[in-house]
Design an enzyme around this catalytic site. Structure first.
Site, mmCIF file in Angstrom:
data_model
loop_
_atom_site.group_PDB
_atom_site.id
_atom_site.type_symbol
_atom_site.label_atom_id
_atom_site.label_comp_id
_atom_site.label_asym_id
_atom_site.label_seq_id
_atom_site.Cartn_x
_atom_site.Cartn_y
_atom_site.Cartn_z
ATOM 1 N N ARG A 345 0.836 -1.214 0.000
ATOM 2 C CA ARG A 345 0.000 0.000 0.000
ATOM 3 C C ARG A 345 0.865 1.257 0.000
ATOM 4 O O ARG A 345 0.537 2.251 -0.668
ATOM 5 C CB ARG A 345 -0.929 -0.017 1.211
ATOM 6 C CG ARG A 345 -2.012 1.047 1.163
ATOM 7 C CD ARG A 345 -3.183 0.683 2.048
ATOM 8 N NE ARG A 345 -4.269 1.638 1.908
ATOM 9 C CZ ARG A 345 -4.617 2.503 2.853
ATOM 10 N NH1 ARG A 345 -3.985 2.518 4.009
ATOM 11 N NH2 ARG A 345 -5.622 3.336 2.653
ATOM 12 N N HIS A 349 0.489 4.163 -2.827
ATOM 13 C CA HIS A 349 0.192 5.563 -2.493
ATOM 14 C C HIS A 349 1.355 6.476 -2.872
ATOM 15 O O HIS A 349 1.149 7.659 -3.138
ATOM 16 C CB HIS A 349 -0.117 5.679 -1.002
ATOM 17 C CG HIS A 349 -1.492 5.208 -0.651
ATOM 18 N ND1 HIS A 349 -2.343 5.924 0.174
ATOM 19 C CD2 HIS A 349 -2.186 4.105 -1.026
ATOM 20 C CE1 HIS A 349 -3.492 5.269 0.295
ATOM 21 N NE2 HIS A 349 -3.414 4.160 -0.429
ATOM 22 N N ASP A 350 2.558 5.936 -2.888
ATOM 23 C CA ASP A 350 3.712 6.726 -3.314
ATOM 24 C C ASP A 350 3.643 7.012 -4.804
ATOM 25 O O ASP A 350 3.788 8.159 -5.244
ATOM 26 C CB ASP A 350 4.998 5.969 -2.972
ATOM 27 C CG ASP A 350 6.242 6.748 -3.369
ATOM 28 O OD1 ASP A 350 6.232 7.990 -3.244
ATOM 29 O OD2 ASP A 350 7.224 6.120 -3.798
ATOM 30 N N VAL A 353 1.205 9.767 -6.370
ATOM 31 C CA VAL A 353 1.428 11.191 -6.095
ATOM 32 C C VAL A 353 2.829 11.558 -6.550
ATOM 33 O O VAL A 353 3.823 11.115 -5.958
ATOM 34 C CB VAL A 353 1.256 11.501 -4.592
ATOM 35 C CG1 VAL A 353 1.441 12.998 -4.342
ATOM 36 C CG2 VAL A 353 -0.109 11.051 -4.103
ATOM 37 N N GLU A 371 2.715 14.185 3.014
ATOM 38 C CA GLU A 371 1.484 13.575 2.516
ATOM 39 C C GLU A 371 0.816 12.656 3.545
ATOM 40 O O GLU A 371 -0.249 12.102 3.286
ATOM 41 C CB GLU A 371 1.799 12.770 1.239
ATOM 42 C CG GLU A 371 2.349 13.632 0.116
ATOM 43 C CD GLU A 371 3.000 12.809 -0.989
ATOM 44 O OE1 GLU A 371 2.824 11.571 -0.982
ATOM 45 O OE2 GLU A 371 3.692 13.399 -1.835
ATOM 46 N N ASN A 377 -4.397 8.746 3.821
ATOM 47 C CA ASN A 377 -3.175 8.300 4.485
ATOM 48 C C ASN A 377 -3.242 8.393 6.011
ATOM 49 O O ASN A 377 -2.759 7.509 6.715
ATOM 50 C CB ASN A 377 -1.977 9.114 3.993
ATOM 51 C CG ASN A 377 -1.687 8.897 2.522
ATOM 52 O OD1 ASN A 377 -2.126 7.907 1.936
ATOM 53 N ND2 ASN A 377 -0.960 9.811 1.904
ATOM 54 N N PRO A 446 -7.078 7.150 -5.281
ATOM 55 C CA PRO A 446 -8.464 6.668 -5.303
ATOM 56 C C PRO A 446 -8.994 6.450 -3.888
ATOM 57 O O PRO A 446 -8.232 6.117 -2.979
ATOM 58 C CB PRO A 446 -8.364 5.337 -6.068
ATOM 59 C CG PRO A 446 -7.126 5.460 -6.878
ATOM 60 C CD PRO A 446 -6.173 6.268 -6.049
ATOM 61 N N HIS A 476 -5.946 -6.235 -2.683
ATOM 62 C CA HIS A 476 -6.818 -6.191 -1.503
ATOM 63 C C HIS A 476 -7.106 -7.586 -0.959
ATOM 64 O O HIS A 476 -7.738 -7.722 0.088
ATOM 65 C CB HIS A 476 -8.130 -5.486 -1.847
ATOM 66 C CG HIS A 476 -7.985 -4.009 -1.995
ATOM 67 N ND1 HIS A 476 -9.024 -3.185 -2.386
ATOM 68 C CD2 HIS A 476 -6.920 -3.191 -1.816
ATOM 69 C CE1 HIS A 476 -8.603 -1.933 -2.442
ATOM 70 N NE2 HIS A 476 -7.327 -1.909 -2.095
ATOM 71 N N THR A 477 -6.637 -8.586 -1.647
ATOM 72 C CA THR A 477 -6.803 -9.951 -1.151
ATOM 73 C C THR A 477 -6.055 -10.173 0.158
ATOM 74 O O THR A 477 -6.316 -11.155 0.856
ATOM 75 C CB THR A 477 -6.325 -10.967 -2.213
ATOM 76 O OG1 THR A 477 -6.621 -12.277 -1.772
ATOM 77 C CG2 THR A 477 -4.831 -10.852 -2.461
ATOM 78 N N ASP A 528 -10.689 -9.409 2.095
ATOM 79 C CA ASP A 528 -10.943 -10.759 1.580
ATOM 80 C C ASP A 528 -11.195 -11.645 2.788
ATOM 81 O O ASP A 528 -10.252 -12.079 3.459
ATOM 82 C CB ASP A 528 -9.739 -11.258 0.776
ATOM 83 C CG ASP A 528 -9.882 -12.716 0.329
ATOM 84 O OD1 ASP A 528 -10.952 -13.302 0.561
ATOM 85 O OD2 ASP A 528 -8.911 -13.242 -0.234
ATOM 86 N N ASP A 536 -4.023 -14.527 -3.118
ATOM 87 C CA ASP A 536 -4.638 -15.424 -4.093
ATOM 88 C C ASP A 536 -5.735 -14.668 -4.839
ATOM 89 O O ASP A 536 -5.826 -13.450 -4.745
ATOM 90 C CB ASP A 536 -5.183 -16.683 -3.413
ATOM 91 C CG ASP A 536 -6.162 -16.372 -2.289
ATOM 92 O OD1 ASP A 536 -6.708 -15.234 -2.276
ATOM 93 O OD2 ASP A 536 -6.386 -17.241 -1.420
#
Length: 610
Positions: A345, A349-350, A353, A371, A377, A446, A476-477, A528, A536
């Protein structure tokens, strides 16, 4: 009386997002129009046509009965179109006249409040107008084929009707209803005069026909040839003379990312004030984006670009760099599997921007605002201490060689591998930024509440495709999300997308225990729920089942625009190998976004070098 009361009870001002379900009203109108026309043809138009045409035919023209019949039929067709175009014009005007965008095109794309296209809601009365018009042109396709007099321009008319239905439907889906309502008002006005001229001509009223035709020509020139291109179409791009000024005033980020919904209210107001002060029209400004990109490329031609990255960049200066990062990541993930998600993450996020430049790691100082306090953040990003530890090891082995940006890129790859994900080669050679941008962090990253159109726009602005977006979101799993980010989802449309399945209801109950309507903002739940610590493809099954935790994730499968991404979700759920390959490729593409301003190799990732 009851019907009138029911009509008055409808809240026509109620706002909601466009939905596919709204189109159920379209076939209702498509069936209503022929019924109304049959009634008017029999009891109004036929009598009116005979009174006007037959009287003038006997006394002046003395035409044959057959020709009179054809003229009566044409008169009735024009009378019907006159009724529709007049009703459509009055409806469009009644809905738009008191709206701010009727006189100011900026409001096509912003407001009310902090709503910014495409995340704008539509009033019920405007939805009704859209379905009314769509229903008419759907009916017109069949009427032209089976009902009305066959003319020489049949092919052209049929193409027009089909194209109009397609445009109306697409503009509704893509949330252009505001500008669409004004377009309808502009175009229908001329048609009212045209049908009046036709009826007058069929009836033998030459003077009235000439006057109506002159009004038609005048309205066409004013509304369609002047107002439409120079007022409405112009609102989709910014005047060229503002580009340089906008760039000098550092409003490029605002202009490129005006569709951000989740930025703070204060930032939203600042965006709107800057844009309105400049007179820049707010939409998805493709010409403006291209111009600014070209301008930026010219100004920063000497800056770093992704072609400077390579796999062997540290082979001589620090050959053990990747091994050092890998060793530290192994220890960290073994101690806490969540560290894998933290580093992935941070890298994401780096890169979103200023490019992948380590700016997300900078602390606030007297001369720099970092930031870390950005909306997406603050109280959310973790893993900074782990980055510090890895950087200390690298500095001890190779002082001043390995950048913090490269550290994040390598660590994100290793984090993925350590929890079961794919391997990919990481091109290195990035430089660390000397500055950060809180404003860009608020606008570019986002957010969980945003719609699919906004998400695609944000990824596209970084050179990433919808496929890249779906693949990257697949990380996001292994992630966890805070209650504040999924509260609106579980108390909103979760039941709708999950179709109220029994297992989904059990899951929803657990989520509501974790995340009450008030309080518990920092309580977390895995994105998940099937295998939260294993990288996965199980995450994509939750989207197919409609139980995605975040609105932004579920949008990829359930959104009105889901045709761009839903098949990718299904592909990744069915084929984990395909997901792993695309994820690896997309991580490389995202990692290749460099800061055009260049930079340095920081000694401490939290502070620029003295």
């Amino acid at each position: 009386m009851a019907l009138i009361e029911a009509w008055r009870s409808i809240d026509w001002e109620r706002e909601s997002y466009p939905a596919y379900e709204d189109f159920w009203a379209m076939p209702f109108f498509a069936l209503l129009f022929p019924a109304v026309r049959l009634f008017l043809d029999r009891f109004v138009f036929e009598k009116l046509a005979r009174r006007v045409i037959e009287q003038n035919s006997i006394e002046k023209l003395n035409v044959e009965v057959h020709n009179r019949r054809k003229k009566i039929n044409k008169f009735k067709e024009s009378a019907w179109k006159f009724v529709y175009f007049l009703s459509g014009e009055l409806l469009a005007l009644s809905v738009t006249y008191n709206e701010p965008w009727f006189t100011n095109t900026r409001y096509f794309w912003m407001g009310p409040g902090d709503q910014v296209w495409p995340d704008q809601k539509t009033k019920l009365k405007l939805k009704a107008v859209y379905m009314y018009v769509a229903g008419f042109y759907t009916y017109s396709i069949f009427a032209l084929a089976f009902w009305e007099t066959r003319r020489s321009d049949f092919g052209v008319s049929m193409s027009h009707h089909v194209a109009t239905v397609v445009l109306i439907v697409l503009s509704y889906i893509f949330r252009f209803a505001r500008v669409g309502s004004v377009v309808l008002a502009v175009h229908d006005a001329s048609d009212v005069f045209m049908e009046t001229a036709k009826m007058s001509k069929y009836g033998g009223y030459e003077m009235l026909a000439n006057i109506a035709f002159l009004l038609y020509v005048a309205s066409w020139i004013i509304l369609r040839l002047t107002y439409f291109p120079f007022w409405i179409l112009r609102s989709t791009s910014s005047p060229s003379h503002l580009l340089h000024e906008a760039y000098k005033d550092a409003t490029t980020a605002t202009l490129l990312h005006i569709s951000s919904q989740q930025a703070s209210t204060e930032a939203k107001q600042t965006q709107q004030q800057q844009i309105m002060a400049k007179g820049v029209c707010c939409s998805t400004p493709l010409p403006l984006v291209l111009a600014l990109v070209l301008a930026t490329a010219a100004i920063t031609s000497s800056a770093q670009d992704s072609s400077q990255l390579s796999l062997g960049y540290y082979s001589k200066a620090c050959p053990t760099a990747e091994q050092i990062v890998r060793t530290e990541m192994e220890c960290a993930v073994k101690a806490n599997p969540r560290n894998a998600a933290f580093l992935i993450r941070l890298h994401f996020h780096d890169c979103f921007v200023q490019g992948c430049d380590g700016s997300v790691l900078l602390d606030d100082t007297a001369t720099l605002i970092g930031e870390k306090q950005a909306d997406q953040n603050v109280n959310s990003l973790q893993g900074f201490e782990l980055v510090d530890k890895i950087k200390e090891k690298l500095e001890a082995e190779c002082p001043g060689v390995v950048s913090c940006a490269d550290l994040l890129a390598i660590a994100a790859r290793d984090a993925t591998i350590l929890v079961g994900g794919p391997y990919w080669d990481v091109p290195v050679g990035r430089l660390d930024s000397k500055t950060a941008s809180l404003d860009q962090a608020n606008s570019d990253i986002p957010t969980p509440q945003q719609g699919l159109a906004t998400l695609i726009t944000k990824f596209s602005a970084k050179g990433l495709s919808p496929t890249d977006m779906v693949a990257l979101v697949g990380s996001h799993t292994i992630g966890m999300s805070r209650c504040v980010n999924f509260r609106d989802r579980i108390y909103g449309d979760f039941q709708l997308t999950s179709k109220s399945e029994a297992s989904a209801q059990v899951y929803l109950s657990k989520l509501k225990e974790t995340c009450p309507t008030d309080g518990g903002d920092d309580n977390v739940s895995p994105m998940d729920c099937t295998s939260p610590t294993v990288f996965d493809n199980a995450f994509f099954e939750t989207l197919i089942q409609g139980t995605g935790l975040l609105n932004s994730d579920q949008e990829m499968y359930s959104s009105l625009l889901g045709f761009e991404t839903s098949h990718i979700v299904e592909k990744y759920w069915a084929d984990s190998v395909s997901f792993f390959k695309d994820f690896s490729d997309s991580m490389v593409r995202m990692g290749n976004i460099t800061n055009p301003a260049g930079g340095e190799v920081r000694k401490n990732c939290r502070f620029a070098n003295a």
